[in-house]
Design a protein around this motif. Structure first.
Motif, PDB file in Angstrom:
ATOM      1  N   PRO A   1     -97.065 -79.418 -44.604  1.00  0.00           N
ATOM      2  CA  PRO A   1     -96.761 -78.268 -45.464  1.00  0.00           C
ATOM      3  C   PRO A   1     -96.659 -78.710 -46.927  1.00  0.00           C
ATOM      4  CG  PRO A   1     -95.360 -78.245 -43.526  1.00  0.00           C
ATOM      5  CD  PRO A   1     -96.085 -79.579 -43.530  1.00  0.00           C
ATOM      6  N   CYS A   2     -97.071 -77.824 -47.817  1.00  0.00           N
ATOM      7  CA  CYS A   2     -97.017 -78.115 -49.250  1.00  0.00           C
ATOM      8  C   CYS A   2     -96.797 -76.813 -50.013  1.00  0.00           C
ATOM      9  CB  CYS A   2     -98.309 -78.792 -49.718  1.00  0.00           C
ATOM     10  SG  CYS A   2     -99.785 -77.754 -49.644  1.00  0.00           S
ATOM     11  N   ALA A   3     -96.603 -76.943 -51.306  1.00  0.00           N
ATOM     12  CA  ALA A   3     -96.482 -75.774 -52.183  1.00  0.00           C
ATOM     13  C   ALA A   3     -97.857 -75.133 -52.346  1.00  0.00           C
ATOM     14  CB  ALA A   3     -95.934 -76.220 -53.545  1.00  0.00           C
ATOM     15  N   PRO A   4     -97.889 -73.881 -52.797  1.00  0.00           N
ATOM     16  CA  PRO A   4     -99.188 -73.268 -53.074  1.00  0.00           C
ATOM     17  C   PRO A   4     -99.994 -74.132 -54.045  1.00  0.00           C
ATOM     18  CG  PRO A   4     -97.448 -71.637 -53.201  1.00  0.00           C
ATOM     19  CD  PRO A   4     -96.779 -72.984 -53.073  1.00  0.00           C
ATOM     20  N   PHE A   5    -101.297 -74.155 -53.854  1.00  0.00           N
ATOM     21  CA  PHE A   5    -102.190 -74.964 -54.695  1.00  0.00           C
ATOM     22  C   PHE A   5    -103.272 -74.050 -55.261  1.00  0.00           C
ATOM     23  CE2 PHE A   5    -103.578 -74.951 -50.338  1.00  0.00           C
ATOM     24  CZ  PHE A   5    -104.927 -74.652 -50.428  1.00  0.00           C
ATOM     25  N   GLY A   6    -104.034 -74.580 -56.216  1.00  0.00           N
ATOM     26  CA  GLY A   6    -105.101 -73.783 -56.819  1.00  0.00           C
ATOM     27  C   GLY A   6    -104.545 -72.486 -57.380  1.00  0.00           C
ATOM     28  N   SER A   7    -105.169 -71.364 -57.031  1.00  0.00           N
ATOM     29  CA  SER A   7    -104.738 -70.061 -57.557  1.00  0.00           C
ATOM     30  C   SER A   7    -103.762 -69.337 -56.620  1.00  0.00           C
ATOM     31  CB  SER A   7    -105.959 -69.179 -57.810  1.00  0.00           C
ATOM     32  OG  SER A   7    -106.642 -68.946 -56.592  1.00  0.00           O
ATOM     33  N   TYR A   8    -103.350 -69.983 -55.523  1.00  0.00           N
ATOM     34  CA  TYR A   8    -102.419 -69.344 -54.596  1.00  0.00           C
ATOM     35  C   TYR A   8    -101.036 -69.206 -55.213  1.00  0.00           C
ATOM     36  CZ  TYR A   8    -105.805 -70.151 -50.850  1.00  0.00           C
ATOM     37  OH  TYR A   8    -106.931 -70.164 -50.075  1.00  0.00           O
ATOM     38  N   LYS A   9    -100.306 -68.200 -54.752  1.00  0.00           N
ATOM     39  CA  LYS A   9     -98.915 -67.957 -55.159  1.00  0.00           C
ATOM     40  C   LYS A   9     -98.045 -68.006 -53.900  1.00  0.00           C
ATOM     41  CE  LYS A   9    -100.096 -66.218 -59.384  1.00  0.00           C
ATOM     42  NZ  LYS A   9    -101.128 -67.148 -59.719  1.00  0.00           N
ATOM     43  N   ARG A  10     -96.763 -68.220 -54.078  1.00  0.00           N
ATOM     44  CA  ARG A  10     -95.846 -68.170 -52.924  1.00  0.00           C
ATOM     45  C   ARG A  10     -96.018 -66.825 -52.228  1.00  0.00           C
ATOM     46  NH1 ARG A  10     -93.105 -72.464 -52.232  1.00  0.00           N
ATOM     47  NH2 ARG A  10     -92.414 -73.744 -53.955  1.00  0.00           N
ATOM     48  N   ASP A  11     -96.076 -66.873 -50.891  1.00  0.00           N
ATOM     49  CA  ASP A  11     -96.313 -65.667 -50.106  1.00  0.00           C
ATOM     50  C   ASP A  11     -95.712 -65.899 -48.725  1.00  0.00           C
ATOM     51  OD1 ASP A  11     -97.340 -63.630 -48.482  1.00  0.00           O
ATOM     52  OD2 ASP A  11     -99.309 -63.687 -49.405  1.00  0.00           O
ATOM     53  N   PRO A  12     -94.816 -65.028 -48.273  1.00  0.00           N
ATOM     54  CA  PRO A  12     -94.203 -65.235 -46.956  1.00  0.00           C
ATOM     55  C   PRO A  12     -95.213 -65.142 -45.807  1.00  0.00           C
ATOM     56  CG  PRO A  12     -93.610 -63.078 -47.828  1.00  0.00           C
ATOM     57  CD  PRO A  12     -94.317 -63.816 -48.925  1.00  0.00           C
ATOM     58  N   ASN A  13     -96.394 -64.603 -46.068  1.00  0.00           N
ATOM     59  CA  ASN A  13     -97.427 -64.483 -45.044  1.00  0.00           C
ATOM     60  C   ASN A  13     -98.344 -65.697 -44.982  1.00  0.00           C
ATOM     61  OD1 ASN A  13     -96.850 -61.724 -44.104  1.00  0.00           O
ATOM     62  ND2 ASN A  13     -97.336 -61.206 -46.219  1.00  0.00           N
ATOM     63  N   SER A  14     -98.150 -66.654 -45.878  1.00  0.00           N
ATOM     64  CA  SER A  14     -99.021 -67.826 -45.949  1.00  0.00           C
ATOM     65  C   SER A  14     -98.263 -69.120 -45.735  1.00  0.00           C
ATOM     66  CB  SER A  14     -99.715 -67.904 -47.323  1.00  0.00           C
ATOM     67  OG  SER A  14    -100.665 -66.884 -47.466  1.00  0.00           O
ATOM     68  N   VAL A  15     -98.960 -70.070 -45.135  1.00  0.00           N
ATOM     69  CA  VAL A  15     -98.506 -71.453 -45.024  1.00  0.00           C
ATOM     70  C   VAL A  15     -99.572 -72.291 -45.709  1.00  0.00           C
ATOM     71  CG1 VAL A  15     -98.101 -73.380 -43.434  1.00  0.00           C
ATOM     72  CG2 VAL A  15     -97.233 -71.095 -42.880  1.00  0.00           C
ATOM     73  N   TYR A  16     -99.149 -73.183 -46.590  1.00  0.00           N
ATOM     74  CA  TYR A  16    -100.059 -74.071 -47.296  1.00  0.00           C
ATOM     75  C   TYR A  16     -99.870 -75.467 -46.745  1.00  0.00           C
ATOM     76  CZ  TYR A  16     -99.769 -69.993 -50.237  1.00  0.00           C
ATOM     77  OH  TYR A  16     -99.775 -68.691 -50.672  1.00  0.00           O
ATOM     78  N   MET A  17    -100.960 -76.160 -46.510  1.00  0.00           N
ATOM     79  CA  MET A  17    -100.908 -77.509 -45.950  1.00  0.00           C
ATOM     80  C   MET A  17    -101.879 -78.401 -46.721  1.00  0.00           C
ATOM     81  SD  MET A  17    -100.806 -76.562 -41.872  1.00  0.00           S
ATOM     82  CE  MET A  17     -99.992 -78.080 -41.328  1.00  0.00           C
ATOM     83  N   THR A  18    -101.564 -79.691 -46.748  1.00  0.00           N
ATOM     84  CA  THR A  18    -102.422 -80.626 -47.472  1.00  0.00           C
ATOM     85  C   THR A  18    -102.404 -81.979 -46.781  1.00  0.00           C
ATOM     86  OG1 THR A  18    -102.998 -81.373 -49.708  1.00  0.00           O
ATOM     87  CG2 THR A  18    -100.675 -81.519 -49.090  1.00  0.00           C
ATOM     88  N   ARG A  19    -103.405 -82.754 -47.103  1.00  0.00           N
ATOM     89  CA  ARG A  19    -103.517 -84.115 -46.582  1.00  0.00           C
ATOM     90  C   ARG A  19    -104.134 -84.984 -47.673  1.00  0.00           C
ATOM     91  NH1 ARG A  19    -107.082 -86.600 -41.543  1.00  0.00           N
ATOM     92  NH2 ARG A  19    -107.123 -88.642 -42.488  1.00  0.00           N
TER      93      ARG A  19
END
Length: 158
Positions: free
Chosen positions: A131-149
């Protein structure tokens, strides 16, 4: 099974893309759905692959370049006829390896936070995505999960 770059022209690919987008509609409000449509997947910064099992379309996925060192996984989908046959793992392994080959140092994705997306989140976690914070143009959203590697040149896990 074989993975090939695709131009999104065959009726089978277009039908699976339509099914993919339609299946996401009830999962979240429109502003929280970030899957790329046909036009988005044909952009120059996106590469789209299909998994073929002989003549049968088994699935697809895409890689979107965000910066020279960061890419995003987009629109992964397994055809109903090929669910639980290793298609998603095979495709995700390919996308991670392609990102390494292209020299990206980070690979990220956005997926839904609902139970519908739990299998996808487990798959991504098994490949080292966290899990990570929103990246690129994404904003915090309770309907989204952001992940990175982070990509360090090692072969993909999973």
């Amino acid at each position: 099974m074989e993975i090939r770059i695709d131009k999104l022209e065959s009726p089978a690919v277009l039908a699976l893309l339509r099914e993919h987008l339609d299946s996401l509609a009830p999962t979240a409000p429109a502003e929280s759905r970030h899957a790329l449509d046909l036009e988005g997947l044909r952009r120059a910064d996106v590469t789209f692959w299909c998994v073929w099992d002989g003549e049968a379309l088994a699935g697809f996925g895409a890689l979107k370049q965000l910066t020279g060192s960061h890419a995003e996984i987009k629109s992964m989908r397994t055809a109903a006829s090929h669910v639980r046959r290793g298609v998603a793992s095979m495709l995700l392994r390919h996308l991670v390896q392609e990102a390494i080959t292209r020299g990206y140092s980070r690979l990220s994705l956005e997926t839904g936070s609902m139970a519908f997306f739990e299998p996808a989140r487990r798959l991504y976690a098994s490949f080292g995505f966290e899990p990570c914070a929103p990246f690129g143009s994404y904003k915090r959203d309770p309907n989204s999960v952001y992940m990175t590697r982070k990509l360090d040149g090692r072969a993909p896990a999973g």
